[in-house]
Design a protein around this motif. Structure first.
Motif, short mmCIF file in Angstrom:
data_model
loop_
_atom_site.label_atom_id
_atom_site.label_comp_id
_atom_site.label_asym_id
_atom_site.label_seq_id
_atom_site.Cartn_x
_atom_site.Cartn_y
_atom_site.Cartn_z
N ASP A 1 0.83 -1.21 0.00
CA ASP A 1 0.00 0.00 0.00
C ASP A 1 0.86 1.26 0.00
OD1 ASP A 1 -2.25 -1.47 -0.09
OD2 ASP A 1 -3.00 -0.94 1.90
N ILE B 1 2.20 1.72 -3.42
CA ILE B 1 1.16 2.19 -4.35
C ILE B 1 0.93 3.68 -4.13
CG2 ILE B 1 -1.32 2.08 -4.84
CD1 ILE B 1 -1.14 -0.96 -4.40
N SER B 2 0.94 4.09 -2.88
CA SER B 2 0.73 5.51 -2.56
C SER B 2 1.88 6.39 -3.06
CB SER B 2 0.58 5.72 -1.06
OG SER B 2 -0.60 5.09 -0.63
N ASP C 1 3.04 5.98 -6.09
CA ASP C 1 2.90 5.94 -7.55
C ASP C 1 3.71 4.86 -8.25
OD1 ASP C 1 0.94 7.88 -8.19
OD2 ASP C 1 2.38 9.49 -7.84
#
Ligand SMILES: Nc1nc2c(ncn2[C@@H]2O[C@H](COP(=O)(O)OP(=O)(O)OP(=O)(O)O)[C@@H](O)[C@H]2O)c(=O)[nH]1
Ligand SMILES: [Mg+2]
Lengths: 490, 307
Positions: free
Chosen positions: B41, B44-45, B47
Motif C-alpha cells: 500500500d 502504491i501511494s 505511484d
C-alpha cells in the motif's frame, strides 16, 4: 458486434442457474478487479479504500440479474456509484455576485492555470456576455504574465497592465480596483504554480484570497496526476477553501483517477474540464463519461445493461409462448403489468407513441392511470398462487378477501377478473397462431388497464392493432406484451 | 541547501508516509501477509503502480531477515530492492566532447518542465565551462519563446528563436547549423508540450528529429523526455509514445521538491530500462540534480541517508 455479445450472454445463461441476490463472495471477487482498475487509473489509495467499502455494502445482498455473472453486475453497481460520486448535480460557476465577481485560479506548477484562465475568460465573454478582466499574479515563472496577456488579447477581454516590482498581493489589489472602476463583471486572477509544502507560497495565496474575496477559488489540476492528487487537493482545500476543480488535459489518454480522488477528498464539484490547447477547448464536466474512463470496464457495464434489456425480451417471449398455448394466468398478467410499469407506466408508453396525445386524454378521462395499474398489481398480489393459476376459484368470499387485502374494492377485483377472462378467451381463439401474431392481436384486444374490454366506454378497437410493426424503438408490440425487436430473436 | 538535503526533504514526505506505515510492523518477529500488504500500500501511494508495488512487496516478503523484523530492517530491505532496480538506470547526462555540438532534445507533455529544465541544463553546462546554445523550438505556446529567452539571459546562454507560429523543425535545423558553425559544445532544443495521443502533434515532433538528422545522423545525441513528478501511471504511456516518435534515450523527472513521490520511475525502470539522468527539485537555475539510485531509494523507503 451484437452477435458476439449475444453469444457471450447465451454462454452465461447456460452456465448459470437462477440467482436471487449477490453473495459476499461474488462481490469480493469483483471488487478485487475493481480495486486494481481504480488504482491503475491513478485513483488515490485511501479514496479507493473508502469507495470500495461503500460499494461493497451496497452490493452485497442486492438483486442480481439472472443472465449476467454476479461479478459483472457488481461492476455495473460500481459504475453507477462512480457516476454518483463524481457529481450528480450540475455545478455552474458562481459569478452572479455584485460585480466584479472574482475567480481565483490555484494549483501546482504546470497544471494548466494560465491556459485555463484564458479559456475561461473567452467562455464567459462569448457565452455569458460578461465583461471579463484577466490579471496575472505570477511573478515567478519567466514570461508567465506575457503569456496571459497574449491569451487575453486572443480572447478579446481586458488584461491588467503589468507593472514592475509588485508582489502578488499588490497586483491583486490593483486588479480589483481596476475591475471595479472600469465596470468589469468578472475578474480572473491567475496565480503562480506552487508546491503545497511551501508554507510561504501557500500563505501568499491565502493573503490574495483574503484581499480579493473571490466567489470562486478553482483548483486547476492535471488529469494525469497520480497519487499526489490527495495531498494536493487537501492542501489547497485547507489553505484557500477551494470552491471547485478544473481538470485539464482530458484530451490525453490518462484514465484520470485524480478526478475521483480530488472530488472525494474536497467534496468540491469538478466544474469544468480542459480538452485541448485551443481557447475554446473547455467543457462542462460529464460524470458518466468520466466514470467510464476511470473504470475502463465499459464492456462489462454495457453487457449488464444489455442483459437487463434481454431479460425483458425473454420474459416477453415466455409470455407469448404461454399465451399461444392458452396458458395465460394471473401470474402472467402480473408480469405484464410490471413490465408496463418498468417502461415508465402508461404515461411513458403513451409518450413514446406518436400521435397518441388525444388518446392519452381519453385514457385519463376513463380513469386509467398508473395508480390504477398499481392497484391492479396489488389485487393480484393478494391472490394465492392457486387462485392465480385457476381463476375459477375466485368466488365472492375470496374476492372480498382479496379486495380487503389489496386495499381496493370488490368492484375493482371483479373488473380485473373480467379483463383477465376476456384476454384469456381471446388468447384461446388465437391458439393456433404464433406468439407474435397473438401478441399483435392482443394489442388491439386488451391491454392491462382494461383496453378496451373492461374499460368503460372502451377505446374502439383498442390500440390500433399492429401499429405497423409496433412502437418505434420498442420492436413489434407493446413492451411487455411480447413484441420484441427483430434481430434479437434467438 | 545541498541537493541531497533538498531531494530528501522533498521526498521525506514520502518516506514519512512509508515509514509511518512500516512502523506499525515494529517488533514483529516475522512478516505476515498484512504487513506485506502495508508495504505494498505504501508503495502504491508513492505511484509505483500495482504491479511494481506487488513485485517489490513480494521481494521484501522473501527477504531473509536476521532475527527480529524491525521497521528499520524492513525499510532497509525495501530500499535495497528499489536501489537494485534503479542503480542500472541512474546515468548522468554528459555531453560528449566529440559531438560538435552535442544535441539534446527535450520532449514531453504540456507543463512537465521542459523549458525550465532546458534553462537548468544550460546553467549546469555553462558552469562547467562549456559553450551552450538554446533553441526555442516551442513555437506554439504563447510566450514560450520569451520564457526561454529569459532563461538565456539568466544563464548567459545564446538563444536561437524564430517567430511564434513558425516551423519548429526549421528552427531546430537553423539552430543546429548555427551551433556547428560556431563550434558550440552543446545545443539544447526545447520543444512544445504535446500529449502523446495527439498524432498530428507527434508527427510534428518526428519531423523535428528527421530534419536535424539531415545535418547530423547521430543527432539528437540525447533525446530526453521530461516527466512531471506528480504524474501517475500515464507516465508509462508517455514514455512509450515518445520513444516511438523521438527515440527517447533517457528521462528527467521534475518537481520532486513537492509532495509527489515520483515512484513511477521504478515502474518505468522495470519496463523500459531507460537512463534516468536527473531530477528537478525547484524552480531555480541550480535546482537540477543528478539522479542517485541509493538516495532516491532511501528517501522513498524512509531510510536515513546519513550513514
Ligand atoms: N517546483 C518545481 N517547479 C518546476 C520544476 N520544473 C519546472 N517547474 C515549474 O513547472 C512549470 C512548468 O514548467 P515549464 O518549464 O514551463 O514546462 P514546459 O514543459 O516547458 O511547459 P510547456 O512548454 O507549456 O509544455 C513552471 O511553473 C516551472 O517553473 C521543478 O523541478 N520544481
Ligand atoms: Mg515550455
Amino acid at each position: 458486434m451484437f452477435d458476439s455479445l449475444k453469444d457471450k450472454l447465451q454462454d452465461v445463461f447456460s452456465a448459470l442457474g437462477k440467482r436471487g441476490a449477490l453473495r459476499e463472495s461474488d462481490v469480493d471477487t469483483a471488487l478485487r478487479e475493481v480495486r486494481l482498475a481504480l488504482l491503475d487509473a491513478d485513483v488515490a489509495l485511501p479514496v479507493v479504500k473508502t469507495f470500495i467499502a461503500r460499494v461493497r455494502e451496497q452490493a452485497v445482498g442486492s438483486d442480481v440479474l439472472k443472465s449476467v455473472r454476479p461479478d459483472q453486475q457488481v461492476i455495473k453497481i460500481v459504475n453507477d456509484a462512480l457516476v454518483e460520486v463524481l457529481g450528480s448535480e450540475p455545478a455552474p460557476l458562481n459569478i452572479a455576485a455584485n460585480p466584479p465577481a472574482v475567480i481565483l485560479m490555484a494549483g501546482l506548477q504546470g497544471s494548466g492555470k494560465t491556459t485555463t484562465a484564458g479559456k475561461l475568460a473567452l467562455r464567459l465573454r462569448s457565452r455569458e456576455r460578461k465583461k471579463v478582466m484577466l490579471a496575472s499574479l505570477d511573478v515567478t515563472r519567466p514570461a508567465a504574465r506575457q503569456q496571459l496577456r497574449i491569451l487575453g488579447e486572443q480572447a478579446e477581454v481586458g488584461v491588467l497592465p503589468e507593472a514592475d516590482r509588485e508582489s502578488p498581493a499588490q497586483i491583486a489589489k490593483r486588479a480589483l480596483q481596476a475591475a471595479q472602476l472600469q465596470g468589469f463583471d468578472v475578474l480572473i486572477l491567475d496565480t503562480a504554480g506552487r508546491v503545497t509544502i511551501d508554507e510561504g507560497l501557500m500563505a501568499e495565496l491565502r493573503e490574495v484570497k483574503a484581499l480579493t474575496n473571490p466567489h470562486e477559488v478553482l483548483l486547476v489540476a492535471d488529469a494525469m496526476t497520480g497519487q499526489d492528487a490527495v495531498t494536493t487537493a487537501t492542501a489547497f482545500k485547507q489553505a484557500v477553501d477551494i470552491t471547485g476543480i478544473v481538470l485539464t488535459r482530458l484530451d490525453g489518454d490518462a484514465r484520470g483517477g485524480a478526478a475521483l480522488s480530488m472530488r472525494e477528498i474536497t467534496g468540491c464539484p469538478i466544474k469544468l474540464v480542459g480538452v485541448g490547447e485551443k481557447q475554446d477547448a473547455l467543457e462542462e464536466f460529464d460524470p458518466a463519461r468520466m466514470a467510464g474512463r476511470i473504470l475502463d470496464m465499459g464492456d462489462v457495464v454495457a453487457l449488464v445493461e444489455k442483459a437487463a434489456e434481454t431479460i425483458e425480451v425473454e420474459e416477453a417471449e415466455r409470455l407469448a409462448k404461454r399465451m399461444a398455448r392458452g396458458q395465460f394466468d394471473m401470474n402472467d398478467f402480473l408480469s405484464q403489468l410490471r413490465q408496463l410499469q418498468k417502461m415508465g407506466g402508461l404515461g411513458g408508453i403513451m409518450g413514446m407513441l406518436p400521435g397518441l396525445g388525444k388518446m392519452q386524454k381519453q385514457i385519463a378521462a376513463a380513469g386509467i392511470d398508473d395508480s390504477m395499474i398499481r392497484r391492479q398489481e396489488a389485487i393480484i398480489l393478494s391472490m394465492t398462487n392457486k387462485e392465480r393459476v385457476s381463476v375459477g376459484l375466485l368466488n365472492a368470499s375470496r374476492r372480498k378477501r382479496i379486495a380487503a387485502g389489496s386495499g381496493t374494492s370488490v368492484q375493482e377485483v371483479n373488473r380485473l377478473v373480467k379483463q383477465y377472462q376476456e384476454m384469456a378467451r381471446m388468447m384461446k381463439k388465437m391458439g393456433g397462431k404464433t406468439g407474435a401474431a397473438a401478441m399483435k392481436a392482443l394489442m388491439g384486444g386488451g391491454m392491462p388497464g382494461g383496453m378496451p374490454g373492461g374499460m368503460p366506454g372502451g377505446l374502439p378497437g383498442g390500440l390500433p392493432g399492429g401499429l405497423k410493426g409496433g412502437l418505434p424503438g420498442l420492436g413489434g408490440g407493446l413492451p411487455g406484451l411480447g413484441g420484441k425487436p427483430s434481430g434479437k430473436k434467438k | 541547501m545541498s541537493w541531497l538535503k533538498k531531494l530528501t526533504s522533498g521526498l521525506s514526505k514520502t518516506s514519512a508516509r512509508v515509514t509511518s506505515s512500516l512502523s506499525s510492523l515494529l517488533g514483529r518477529s516475522s512478516i505476515d501477509a498484512s504487513s506485506i500488504e502495508e508495504v505494498e500500500d505504501a508503495l502504491i501511494s508513492a505511484d509505483l503502480g500495482t504491479a511494481a508495488a506487488a513485485r517489490l512487496a513480494e521481494r521484501v516478503r522473501r527477504h531473509k531477515f536476521d532475527g527480529e523484523v524491525t521497521a528499520e530492517a524492513l525499510a532497509g530491505a525495501l530500499a535495497d530492492g528499489i536501489t537494485e532496480i534503479l542503480e542500472p538506470v541512474a546515468t548522468p547526462l554528459v555531453p560528449q566532447p566529440g559531438d560538435r555540438p552535442h544535441v539534446v532534445l527535450l520532449v514531453g507533455v504540456n507543463g512537465s518542465g521542459k523549458t525550465t529544465t532546458a534553462g537548468k541544463l544550460a546553467q549546469q553546462w555553462r558552469q562547467e565551462g562549456k559553450s551552450v546554445m538554446l533553441a526555442a523550438g516551442d513555437t506554439f505556446r504563447a510566450a514560450a519563446i520569451e520564457q526561454l529567452q529569459i532563461w538565456g539571459e539568466r544563464t548567459g546562454t545564446e538563444v536561437i528563436a524564430g517567430a511564434q507560429g513558425g516551423d519548429a523543425a526549421a528552427l531546430a535545423y537553423q539552430a543546429l547549423e548555427r551551433a556547428r558553425a560556431q563550434g558550440t559544445d552543446v545545443l539544447i532544443i526545447d520543444t512544445a508540450g504535446r500529449l502523446q495521443n495527439r498524432t498530428e502533434l507527434m508527427d510534428e515532433l518526428a519531423k523535428i528529429v528527421r530534419v536535424i538528422r539531415k545535418l547530423d545522423e547521430a543527432a539528437p545525441h540525447d533525446s530526453v523526455i521530461v516527466l512531471d513528478g506528480t504524474v501517475g501511471q500515464n507516465a508509462l504511456s508517455q514514455v512509450s509514445a515518445f520513444q516511438d516518435i523521438a527515440d527517447v534515450s533517457g528521462l528527467i523527472v521534475t518537481k520532486l521538491d513537492g509532495s509527489a513521490k515520483g515512484g513511477v520511475v521504478i515502474a518505468l525502470a522495470e519496463k523500459f530500462q531507460l537512463p534516468v539522468h536527473a531530477v528537478g527539485v525547484g524552480e531555480g537555475a541550480d535546482d537540477l540534480q543528478p539522479f542517485e539510485a541509493r538516495d532516491f531509494a532511501n528517501a522513498l523507503a524512509g531510510v536515513s541517508s546519513e550513514t
